[in-house]
Motif scaffolding. Sequence first.
Motif, PDB file in Angstrom:
ATOM      1  N   TYR A   1     -52.714  36.935  58.695  1.00 41.97           N
ATOM      2  CA  TYR A   1     -53.436  38.198  58.882  1.00 41.97           C
ATOM      3  C   TYR A   1     -52.471  39.376  58.880  1.00 41.97           C
ATOM      4  CZ  TYR A   1     -56.739  41.580  60.778  1.00 41.97           C
ATOM      5  OH  TYR A   1     -57.535  42.687  60.955  1.00 41.97           O
ATOM      6  N   GLY A   2     -51.327  39.167  59.501  1.00 39.70           N
ATOM      7  CA  GLY A   2     -50.312  40.233  59.539  1.00 39.70           C
ATOM      8  C   GLY A   2     -49.675  40.500  58.182  1.00 39.70           C
ATOM      9  N   LYS A   3     -49.680  39.523  57.296  1.00 35.95           N
ATOM     10  CA  LYS A   3     -49.055  39.690  55.973  1.00 35.95           C
ATOM     11  C   LYS A   3     -49.931  40.460  54.987  1.00 35.95           C
ATOM     12  CE  LYS A   3     -45.211  37.006  55.788  1.00 35.95           C
ATOM     13  NZ  LYS A   3     -44.183  36.696  54.859  1.00 35.95           N
ATOM     14  N   GLY A   4     -51.256  40.506  55.220  1.00 33.20           N
ATOM     15  CA  GLY A   4     -52.096  41.329  54.359  1.00 33.20           C
ATOM     16  C   GLY A   4     -53.155  40.587  53.578  1.00 33.20           C
ATOM     17  N   GLU A   5     -53.833  41.370  52.743  1.00 34.87           N
ATOM     18  CA  GLU A   5     -54.998  40.926  51.985  1.00 34.87           C
ATOM     19  C   GLU A   5     -54.688  39.798  51.006  1.00 34.87           C
ATOM     20  OE1 GLU A   5     -58.960  40.970  50.639  1.00 34.87           O
ATOM     21  OE2 GLU A   5     -58.089  41.919  52.386  1.00 34.87           O
ATOM     22  N   ASP A   6     -53.641  39.933  50.220  1.00 30.91           N
ATOM     23  CA  ASP A   6     -53.315  38.920  49.215  1.00 30.91           C
ATOM     24  C   ASP A   6     -52.966  37.578  49.846  1.00 30.91           C
ATOM     25  OD1 ASP A   6     -53.774  40.741  47.201  1.00 30.91           O
ATOM     26  OD2 ASP A   6     -51.664  41.380  47.110  1.00 30.91           O
ATOM     27  N   THR A   7     -52.283  37.631  50.962  1.00 25.62           N
ATOM     28  CA  THR A   7     -51.919  36.407  51.681  1.00 25.62           C
ATOM     29  C   THR A   7     -53.167  35.693  52.189  1.00 25.62           C
ATOM     30  OG1 THR A   7     -49.876  37.468  52.360  1.00 25.62           O
ATOM     31  CG2 THR A   7     -50.536  35.524  53.590  1.00 25.62           C
ATOM     32  N   CYS A   8     -54.103  36.468  52.741  1.00 27.35           N
ATOM     33  CA  CYS A   8     -55.352  35.868  53.221  1.00 27.35           C
ATOM     34  C   CYS A   8     -56.149  35.275  52.059  1.00 27.35           C
ATOM     35  CB  CYS A   8     -56.189  36.908  53.959  1.00 27.35           C
ATOM     36  SG  CYS A   8     -55.428  37.496  55.478  1.00 27.35           S
TER      37      CYS A   8
END
Length: 187
Positions: A71-78
Amino acid sequence: MTDRDFYLEQLQRDAQFLCSDLRMDTELVDTLVLQLNRIYPQILSDKEARRFRNLSVPTKVRLADLLKHLYGKGEDTCHEFYRGLHIHAEDVYSSLPSRVRQKEISDPKWTNSVVIHPERFVLNDRGPMFFLSCFSLVAGIAILYYYGDGETLRRTGPFLHCSAARLASKGAKEVLITYAEVGKQRK
């Protein structure tokens, strides 16, 4: 909610479900971590992957930490996490609260999700009690015929006449009445 924040919001809604679902076992979590580490090393480094694969920490704790990290890494990671979940655990992915909600929104009456299972072999619509009563009658007659002596068969004549009178099938009535009359003639 913008398109950009879609997977972040989805992960936030699904996190509690994922942590409490029993199908998210150690093997599945390790598979997801390995996929994110090997295919997308920018998402999970080797050090982070070892941390999330540490077997001395309970799986639910590791999964919760992994979800916070993603979640902390961002949209693409999710998005990549959901893609991996879809690949490795289709049943878990399809039962996510956000997926169920999307199905409801896209099909509010659930017309496409209703599956009709037609009965393949419907012999009659009278039910199991009708079948059991017919089977019992035939079995009783067969037992009387094969194991009964002449005296027993003579006593069954009135019973067979009554049974024949209550049957709906004309052929069955004729057979039972004929059988009862033959028994009377042997007296």
